[in-house]
Design an enzyme around this catalytic site. Structure first.
Site, PDB file in Angstrom:
ATOM      1  N   LYS A 155       0.817  -1.216   0.000  1.00 33.95           N
ATOM      2  CA  LYS A 155       0.000   0.000   0.000  1.00 33.95           C
ATOM      3  C   LYS A 155       0.852   1.268   0.000  1.00 33.95           C
ATOM      4  O   LYS A 155       0.520   2.245  -0.678  1.00 33.95           O
ATOM      5  CB  LYS A 155      -0.944  -0.011   1.202  1.00 33.95           C
ATOM      6  CG  LYS A 155      -2.013  -1.097   1.122  1.00 33.95           C
ATOM      7  CD  LYS A 155      -2.922  -1.066   2.334  1.00 33.95           C
ATOM      8  CE  LYS A 155      -3.997  -2.140   2.235  1.00 33.95           C
ATOM      9  NZ  LYS A 155      -4.899  -2.143   3.422  1.00 33.95           N
ATOM     10  N   ILE A 156       1.950   1.255   0.760  1.00 35.12           N
ATOM     11  CA  ILE A 156       2.799   2.452   0.819  1.00 35.12           C
ATOM     12  C   ILE A 156       3.528   2.640  -0.500  1.00 35.12           C
ATOM     13  O   ILE A 156       3.614   3.760  -1.028  1.00 35.12           O
ATOM     14  CB  ILE A 156       3.789   2.346   1.989  1.00 35.12           C
ATOM     15  CG1 ILE A 156       3.039   2.289   3.323  1.00 35.12           C
ATOM     16  CG2 ILE A 156       4.749   3.544   1.976  1.00 35.12           C
ATOM     17  CD1 ILE A 156       3.941   2.029   4.525  1.00 35.12           C
ATOM     18  N   ASP A 175       8.948  -6.168  -7.004  1.00 40.07           N
ATOM     19  CA  ASP A 175       8.357  -6.813  -5.837  1.00 40.07           C
ATOM     20  C   ASP A 175       8.435  -8.319  -6.053  1.00 40.07           C
ATOM     21  O   ASP A 175       8.252  -8.788  -7.186  1.00 40.07           O
ATOM     22  CB  ASP A 175       6.898  -6.372  -5.643  1.00 40.07           C
ATOM     23  CG  ASP A 175       6.386  -6.652  -4.237  1.00 40.07           C
ATOM     24  OD1 ASP A 175       6.354  -7.837  -3.841  1.00 40.07           O
ATOM     25  OD2 ASP A 175       6.012  -5.698  -3.530  1.00 40.07           O
ATOM     26  N   PRO A 204       9.406  -4.858   3.456  1.00 41.49           N
ATOM     27  CA  PRO A 204       9.679  -5.239   4.845  1.00 41.49           C
ATOM     28  C   PRO A 204      11.113  -5.703   5.015  1.00 41.49           C
ATOM     29  O   PRO A 204      11.788  -6.057   4.040  1.00 41.49           O
ATOM     30  CB  PRO A 204       8.698  -6.403   5.075  1.00 41.49           C
ATOM     31  CG  PRO A 204       8.473  -6.975   3.713  1.00 41.49           C
ATOM     32  CD  PRO A 204       8.527  -5.811   2.765  1.00 41.49           C
ATOM     33  N   SER A 231      11.324   2.760   5.196  1.00 44.18           N
ATOM     34  CA  SER A 231      10.834   1.437   5.590  1.00 44.18           C
ATOM     35  C   SER A 231      11.553   0.943   6.842  1.00 44.18           C
ATOM     36  O   SER A 231      11.056   1.121   7.951  1.00 44.18           O
ATOM     37  CB  SER A 231      10.991   0.451   4.437  1.00 44.18           C
ATOM     38  OG  SER A 231      10.403  -0.788   4.755  1.00 44.18           O
ATOM     39  N   ARG A 232      12.708   0.331   6.691  1.00 44.33           N
ATOM     40  CA  ARG A 232      13.499  -0.156   7.820  1.00 44.33           C
ATOM     41  C   ARG A 232      14.972   0.095   7.535  1.00 44.33           C
ATOM     42  O   ARG A 232      15.449  -0.100   6.422  1.00 44.33           O
ATOM     43  CB  ARG A 232      13.267  -1.654   8.041  1.00 44.33           C
ATOM     44  CG  ARG A 232      11.899  -1.994   8.626  1.00 44.33           C
ATOM     45  CD  ARG A 232      11.771  -1.509  10.067  1.00 44.33           C
ATOM     46  NE  ARG A 232      10.499  -1.877  10.669  1.00 44.33           N
ATOM     47  CZ  ARG A 232       9.397  -1.127  10.635  1.00 44.33           C
ATOM     48  NH1 ARG A 232       9.427   0.052  10.005  1.00 44.33           N
ATOM     49  NH2 ARG A 232       8.295  -1.528  11.235  1.00 44.33           N
ATOM     50  N   ASP A 256      14.518   8.198   6.727  1.00 40.54           N
ATOM     51  CA  ASP A 256      13.692   8.320   7.927  1.00 40.54           C
ATOM     52  C   ASP A 256      14.021   7.201   8.905  1.00 40.54           C
ATOM     53  O   ASP A 256      13.585   7.223  10.049  1.00 40.54           O
ATOM     54  CB  ASP A 256      12.199   8.257   7.542  1.00 40.54           C
ATOM     55  CG  ASP A 256      11.282   8.581   8.711  1.00 40.54           C
ATOM     56  OD1 ASP A 256      11.573   9.546   9.443  1.00 40.54           O
ATOM     57  OD2 ASP A 256      10.270   7.865   8.894  1.00 40.54           O
ATOM     58  N   GLU A 261      19.216   3.204  14.916  1.00 39.19           N
ATOM     59  CA  GLU A 261      18.204   4.043  15.557  1.00 39.19           C
ATOM     60  C   GLU A 261      17.556   3.405  16.776  1.00 39.19           C
ATOM     61  O   GLU A 261      16.998   4.111  17.621  1.00 39.19           O
ATOM     62  CB  GLU A 261      17.107   4.395  14.546  1.00 39.19           C
ATOM     63  CG  GLU A 261      16.177   3.250  14.219  1.00 39.19           C
ATOM     64  CD  GLU A 261      15.039   3.662  13.293  1.00 39.19           C
ATOM     65  OE1 GLU A 261      13.915   3.257  13.563  1.00 39.19           O
ATOM     66  OE2 GLU A 261      15.275   4.371  12.327  1.00 39.19           O
ATOM     67  N   HIS A 293      12.324   8.602  12.102  1.00 40.92           N
ATOM     68  CA  HIS A 293      11.274   7.581  11.972  1.00 40.92           C
ATOM     69  C   HIS A 293       9.896   8.191  12.212  1.00 40.92           C
ATOM     70  O   HIS A 293       9.107   7.696  13.019  1.00 40.92           O
ATOM     71  CB  HIS A 293      11.536   6.442  12.956  1.00 40.92           C
ATOM     72  CG  HIS A 293      10.983   5.129  12.487  1.00 40.92           C
ATOM     73  ND1 HIS A 293      11.622   3.924  12.685  1.00 40.92           N
ATOM     74  CD2 HIS A 293       9.840   4.826  11.828  1.00 40.92           C
ATOM     75  CE1 HIS A 293      10.898   2.935  12.174  1.00 40.92           C
ATOM     76  NE2 HIS A 293       9.811   3.468  11.655  1.00 40.92           N
TER      77      HIS A 293
END
Length: 328
Positions: A155-156, A175, A204, A231-232, A256, A261, A293
């Protein structure tokens, strides 16, 4: 049912308190302390706990939660890479998450980072505050007509693709599980890296995606590429990223999230000397923009997070289908 919320701030509690009247059979207790081995014992007497992306939910903590009688872990976020699912399964603890709260919130922040790092608006603001109106060091590039590579089309990622289309960019996507109804042009990851002027990460963090941006993948990118990650942090090998920045591989980088972190995210560390220097090294580069974040941090997203989290708790309490349960 009693739920203990770990790692909460005033802004978290506001949105959950608004919904209290709708859930009279769920009792909330909020802790500012985060979830670690040392604080897991505070869950004694509760049925479930609620945690965020920066909580320690490794095997040792989960074993302690089981010992305290916890039967439910509510993640008030989409990601769950910090949860040892093998251990929760072994302990018979259900884990539920918020799979989608506001895709647009994160995607809009991703584009904000692109624009900030590209056009140096963070630096321009500081210069103007000092009555320095020169344009030295503020050169950017047009996004219009460029190619945006979207890595991860959940979705993002789809929301980011729509934003990039609005800027007049050509979109390519990668993807593992392409969304054929999206209308996007899917290509291999190598092809995306080679042709994209902007690369935006929206996948993810798994064992397969850990450090997917590394020395080898960076070498396949265009010179002058813009990279953004909301994301991560673990998707990027930071040392290789820093080397790439120093080698002038990147026009701009917007982050972000970043690897180190977890120890201080959402904390005011302005009076402390940090144990590592990664963030300071990244901030030393004029073409890098960092935020803490905060991609999720909008009124709409926090409202959706609270709603879905409490719906998850109510589903567990009443024994109905757990739509947002995380499985191995």
């Amino acid at each position: 049912m009693k739920i203990l919320f770990y790692g909460t701030r005033d802004y978290d509690q506001i949105f959950f308190d608004r919904l209290k009247p709708e859930y009279p059979d769920i009792e909330f207790t909020f802790l500012e302390s985060n979830l670690y081995k040392e604080t897991a014992s505070l869950a004694a007497g509760y049925d479930g706990i609620c945690a965020f992306v920066n909580a320690d939910l490794g095997a040792e903590v989960i074993e302690e939660l089981r010992h305290q009688g916890i039967r439910l872990i509510l993640m008030r976020c989409a990601g769950y890479n910090n949860v040892d699912l093998n251990k929760t399964a072994e302990c018979g603890i259900k884990v539920l998450r918020v799979p989608g709260y506001s895709p647009e919130a994160v995607a809009e922040h991703a584009m904000a980072l692109v624009l900030t790092a590209n056009r140096h608006t963070h630096k321009a603001y500081i210069k103007c505050r000092e009555n320095n109106f020169s344009l030295n060091g503020l050169m950017g590039v047009n996004l219009y007509g460029k190619t945006a590579g979207i890595v991860g089309t959940g979705k993002i990622g789809l929301a980011m693709a729509r934003i990039c289309q609005g800027f007049g960019m050509k979109i390519v996507a990668y993807d593992l599980y392409p969304n054929e109804s999206s209308g996007l042009e899917y290509v291999s990851l190598d092809r995306l890296l080679a042709i994209s002027d902007l690369i935006s990460l929206h996948c993810p963090l798994t064992s397969e995606t850990h450090h997917m941006i590394n020395k080898k993948s960076i070498s396949r990118m265009k010179d002058g590429v813009i990279l953004v990650n909301t994301s991560r942090g673990g998707l990027i090998c930071t040392e290789d990223l820093i080397t790439g920045i120093r080698d002038h591989k990147f026009w701009a980088v917007g982050l972000d999230v970043y690897e180190e972190e977890s120890d201080f995210v959402y904390e005011d560390m302005s009076e402390y000397i940090l144990k590592t220097s990664t963030v300071q090294r990244l901030l030393s580069f004029p073409n890098v923009a960092l935020t803490s974040h905060q991609g999720f941090f909008t009124e709409e997203a926090l409202t959706n997070i609270a709603e879905t989290t409490l719906q998850n708790a109510e589903a567990f309490r009443t024994g109905i289908e757990l739509k947002n349960e995380i499985y191995l």
